[in-house]
Structure formats: C-alpha cells, structure tokens
Design an enzyme around this catalytic site. Sequence first.
Site, mmCIF file in Angstrom:
data_model
loop_
_atom_site.group_PDB
_atom_site.id
_atom_site.type_symbol
_atom_site.label_atom_id
_atom_site.label_comp_id
_atom_site.label_asym_id
_atom_site.label_seq_id
_atom_site.Cartn_x
_atom_site.Cartn_y
_atom_site.Cartn_z
ATOM 1 C CD GLU A 104 -2.801 1.414 2.325
ATOM 2 O OE1 GLU A 104 -3.544 2.417 2.350
ATOM 3 O OE2 GLU A 104 -2.931 0.447 3.115
ATOM 4 C CG ASP A 151 -3.240 -2.520 4.306
ATOM 5 O OD1 ASP A 151 -4.436 -2.290 4.076
ATOM 6 O OD2 ASP A 151 -2.484 -1.691 4.867
ATOM 7 C CB ILE A 156 -1.420 -0.084 9.587
ATOM 8 C CG1 ILE A 156 -0.028 -0.115 10.205
ATOM 9 C CG2 ILE A 156 -2.489 0.050 10.679
ATOM 10 C CD1 ILE A 156 0.304 1.087 11.093
ATOM 11 C CG ASP A 157 -7.144 -3.067 6.366
ATOM 12 O OD1 ASP A 157 -8.152 -3.646 6.767
ATOM 13 O OD2 ASP A 157 -7.168 -2.200 5.464
ATOM 14 C CB THR A 185 -4.111 3.783 8.474
ATOM 15 O OG1 THR A 185 -3.373 2.726 7.866
ATOM 16 C CG2 THR A 185 -3.173 4.896 8.863
ATOM 17 C CG ASP A 192 -7.864 -1.963 1.737
ATOM 18 O OD1 ASP A 192 -8.304 -1.168 0.869
ATOM 19 O OD2 ASP A 192 -7.011 -1.654 2.573
#
Length: 262
Positions: free
Chosen positions: A67, A83, A85-86, A88, A211
């Site tokens: 990402e 990802d 940090i999904d 954020t 995601d």
Amino acid sequence: MIGDYSGGIAEILREAGELLSEGLKQDNRSFTRKNSIDLVTCWDTKIEQLLTRRLEELFPDHGIIGEEGGGSREGFRRCFIVDPIDGTTNFVHGFPFCCISIACVEGNAPIAGGVYAPALDKLFLAETGSGATCNGEPVSVSGISSCDEALFVTGFSYERRHQKERLLQIVGNGISSYQGVRRTGSAALDLCYVASGIFDFYLETGIHAWDIAAGALFVEEAGGRVSMLDGSPLDLFGRQIAAGNPAIFKEALKKTLEGLAV
Ligand code: LIP
C-alpha cells in the site's frame, strides 16, 4: 496448517505485529495525509519495510506490491500484496481494531494469506484447499439462513465524500434488512470476522487489493462466497467486494443494493 507459505507468513506477521503494538502504545501517532482523509504514519512505512525485507528473504522469487511502497508484480508468477496497517485511521486514533495483512496471489487469485491483529491477539491464516484458521483453530462462516437474523458489515472508503448518497442508501438498506449493521474501519478484519461466522455479510466499494486479498481467501476457505457486486467472480483489483455465508448471499446482495445501479 503448515503449507508452503503459512509458517513464513506467520513468522513475519508476528515480527511486524510487535511494531504495530509499539505504535498503539504511543501517547499519539502523528500522520501525514495522502489526500484529505487518507492518512499514513511512520508506522505504516516501518512495517511495510519490514514486510518487504523479510518476504524478499523468505520468498526471493516473488513480486511484492505494498500500500505504501508500490512495488510491482511484473515478471513474477506469484506476488505478495501487503497492507502494513489495515485500519490506519483506527490506529491513528488509538482504536485497536487494526491489523497487518499479507496475501500471496497467482494471477488474480489469492493462494495463501495471513492477517494479524496484535491488540485482538488474533492470527488468521489460510492456504488454498487447506481451510482457514484463527490462532490455529479452524474457522467457518455462519449458518444463518435469513438476513433478518444476520449481522451486516460495510465500510466507507476514501472516496466516501463523493459517494455519500450511495453509501447512505447501502446503510439504509442494511438498517431495513438486517438484525444489525456495523462499520469497523478495517476491511481485512471484516473479512476475517465473516470467515469466523461473526459477521454474516460484508460489502464495500472503493477498497484496494491490499485491503481484501488475504481476507477473501479466508472467507472462501471457511465455506463462504466472495464476488463483485453483480455476483460475478471477484477481481481483486476491481475496487469492490461482497462476501458472506452462502445461505443468505443472493438475498443479501439483492437487499443491500436495492435502489442502486450496480
Ligand atoms: C481501510 C479499509 C476500510 C475502508 C477504509 C480504508 P486502510 O484501509 O480497511 O475498509 O473503509 O476507508 O480503505 O487505508 O486503513 O488500509
């Protein structure tokens, strides 16, 4: 479940999870804006650097798309989509419903994946044909057979300010059709919770492959269905997803999108 990938993915997720936990312990988490509402923190960058370095070490002949860092899948038969940090926005506000997601895809199909939410102490893993697990225990979608008894979850992507009427129609349809409607802020965890039979149907537009790639595999390996909003096979890069238990899938898709062009 130890296939070709799960052991390595689990190891890397646990390492990256320590960074995410460290970030959540900070008094505050500064961020920069990718656009008016899409945020990035130094933790997103640090975690993606760790994921990239470790995946290159353990799986050198794979591409990597992240990402925050881009990367490419050109020339690779298999590619990781990550990802860091999904969720954020949740992370920036200290709301611990956030996770790290790693998926290995071949063409447009996820073949292995892991999602780790350290604050929830939940590690989800799956490989094609081997089922899905949470903390080593098999998970399966719910057996709920009507929308009236179901818990629906959705999300508002970063295009939300241009799609307000459409999103409010989906939420409105949800309020009229389901036992409850939820919005958690993490597509990856929404899919993990569908795979675990906690949520019964999830639908979102505007999301990215990073995601949903791992979570979509979990739902299918847990006996669920995933598709585009018109019911056609899921395109990971198609910026939309519907996922749920097969017993209500068709009814849920119809009721959730009532009055909307698909
Ligand atoms: C988030 C998704 C969520 C969506 C947010 C955002 P991020 O991803 O997981 O479902 O509603 O708008 O896209 O940006 O936290 O990785």
